[in-house]
Write a protein that holds these residues in place. Structure first.
Motif, PDB file in Angstrom:
ATOM      1  N   GLN A  94       0.843  -1.197   0.000  1.00 33.56           N
ATOM      2  CA  GLN A  94       0.000   0.000   0.000  1.00 33.56           C
ATOM      3  C   GLN A  94       0.873   1.239   0.000  1.00 33.56           C
ATOM      4  N   ALA A  95       0.406   2.297  -0.676  1.00 34.20           N
ATOM      5  CA  ALA A  95       1.156   3.554  -0.712  1.00 34.20           C
ATOM      6  C   ALA A  95       0.214   4.710  -1.034  1.00 34.20           C
ATOM      7  N   ARG A  96       0.630   5.898  -0.633  1.00 38.11           N
ATOM      8  CA  ARG A  96      -0.075   7.116  -1.067  1.00 38.11           C
ATOM      9  C   ARG A  96       0.584   7.572  -2.364  1.00 38.11           C
ATOM     10  N   VAL A  97      -0.249   7.759  -3.397  1.00 35.93           N
ATOM     11  CA  VAL A  97       0.266   8.058  -4.737  1.00 35.93           C
ATOM     12  C   VAL A  97      -0.429   9.308  -5.276  1.00 35.93           C
ATOM     13  N   VAL A 109       0.564   6.737 -13.496  1.00 34.55           N
ATOM     14  CA  VAL A 109       1.327   6.750 -12.243  1.00 34.55           C
ATOM     15  C   VAL A 109       0.814   5.549 -11.451  1.00 34.55           C
ATOM     16  N   ALA A 110       1.727   4.613 -11.088  1.00 35.71           N
ATOM     17  CA  ALA A 110       1.253   3.317 -10.591  1.00 35.71           C
ATOM     18  C   ALA A 110       2.058   2.781  -9.422  1.00 35.71           C
ATOM     19  N   THR A 159      -4.845   6.622  -1.995  1.00 37.82           N
ATOM     20  CA  THR A 159      -4.269   5.446  -1.339  1.00 37.82           C
ATOM     21  C   THR A 159      -4.541   4.225  -2.203  1.00 37.82           C
ATOM     22  N   LEU A 160      -3.466   3.676  -2.761  1.00 35.96           N
ATOM     23  CA  LEU A 160      -3.573   2.492  -3.612  1.00 35.96           C
ATOM     24  C   LEU A 160      -3.094   1.273  -2.834  1.00 35.96           C
ATOM     25  N   ASP A 203       4.514   8.094  -1.220  1.00 32.76           N
ATOM     26  CA  ASP A 203       4.841   8.189   0.204  1.00 32.76           C
ATOM     27  C   ASP A 203       4.167   7.051   0.964  1.00 32.76           C
ATOM     28  N   ASP A 204       4.679   6.818   2.186  1.00 34.71           N
ATOM     29  CA  ASP A 204       4.099   5.847   3.127  1.00 34.71           C
ATOM     30  C   ASP A 204       3.867   4.479   2.483  1.00 34.71           C
TER      31      ASP A 204
END
Length: 309
Positions: A94-97, A109-110, A159-160, A203-204
């Motif tokens: 998981q990440a903030r994109v 953007v992936a 959040t992906l 991020d994250d």
């Protein structure tokens, strides 16, 4: 004890009880909601990209409220950063994109997972066509496995999350499902961040093993069975051996009898004996003699003689 002292004592006891209750509740919560194990994490606050491997694009750690990893070249056909282990199979990433700019509507953007090579991976993409897509990338071929219409606003973080469990591949954006499919193209691989003809920030990043411990179920306490209390058996009344019946002298009085089992022919007239049926011989006993165990025999003898009770 004064009223003020009683009040302080009461407050202390209530405070101790409340603290013990909170500790117990915390222990139960920690047992019941155990989380999956974290395999990898990156928030880029150190300003370093140690642990990541770059392929194409222009990457740097920049400030965006917090420190984030940015790829700024919208003209780069394919820019990637990889981390983790190529043997990872079942996990969630998981990440903030955020897309900062798209070079075209085909820009992407992936967040990627199970990356077995620089062009072989699963990915969850924010596209310039205002869609979020779950895709398989295998060389130059990109296959869409799931899609969700979503307005992609440059400058907004999304959040992906990608999840892998055997051949089940699923993705979500801000908690909304994009797709969950069965696909066996790629069995294992690293995680990655990717842009195509677009600029973006990440991020994250968190990777966990995808296995969470379900809450413990408490078995209801069994109440002990109450055994029925049996009343004590009724006291046995001991039969009275003495009885009143006519004596030899014609008077009525109390006689204690003792039964003697004798042969059939041994009931001739003898001193102290009565002529009874062949199976009984009775002997008159003096007052005060208690026959004990022969009471039942005496009663049967009395019945044979027709002695009133």
């Amino acid at each position: 004890m004064s009223a003020s002292l009683r009040g302080r004592t009461l407050r202390r006891s209530l405070g101790a009880a409340g603290l013990s209750g909170l500790v117990a509740a915390g222990l139960l919560l920690s047992i019941g909601t155990a989380e999956a194990a974290t395999l990898f994490g990156a928030d880029f606050e150190s300003g370093s990209t140690s642990g990541w491997s770059k392929s194409g694009g222009t990457w740097s750690v920049v400030s965006d409220g917090t420190s984030v990893l940015a790829q700024s070249d919208t003209g780069s056909e394919r820019a990637r950063q990889f981390a983790g282990n190529t043997s990872w199979t079942n996990y969630s990433v998981q990440a903030r994109v955020k897309a900062t700019a798209f070079g075209s509507s085909a820009g992407v953007v992936a967040l990627t997972g199970r990356a077995a090579g620089s062009t072989k991976m699963y990915r969850l993409s924010l596209t310039g066509a205002n869609r979020v897509q779950l895709e398989t990338m295998n060389g130059s071929a990109v296959t869409v496995l799931g899609s969700l219409a979503q307005t992609i606003s440059p400058g907004t973080y999304y959040t992906l999350k990608l999840s892998f469990s055997g051949t089940t591949i699923s993705g979500s954006v801000n908690g909304a499902g994009v797709g969950s499919v069965t696909d066996s193209t790629i069995a294992a691989g690293r995680i990655g961040l990717l842009t195509e003809n677009a600029a973006g920030r990440f991020d994250d990043v968190v990777v966990d093993d995808g296995v969470s411990t379900p809450p413990l179920r408490r078995r209801p306490r069994r109440r002990p069975r109450r055994r029925a209390v049996r009343p004590p058996p009724p006291a046995r009344r001991r039969p009275q051996a003495p009885s009143t019946w006519p004596r030899r002298d014609g008077q009525r009085g109390r006689h204690h009898l003792r039964a003697d089992h004798a042969d059939l022919g041994d009931h001739a007239d003898r001193r102290g004996r009565h002529d009874l049926p062949a199976r009984w011989h009775l002997r008159a006993l003096g007052d005060g003699h208690r026959p004990g165990r022969q009471q039942r025999v005496v009663r049967r003898a009395e019945d044979d003689l027709g002695v009133p009770r």
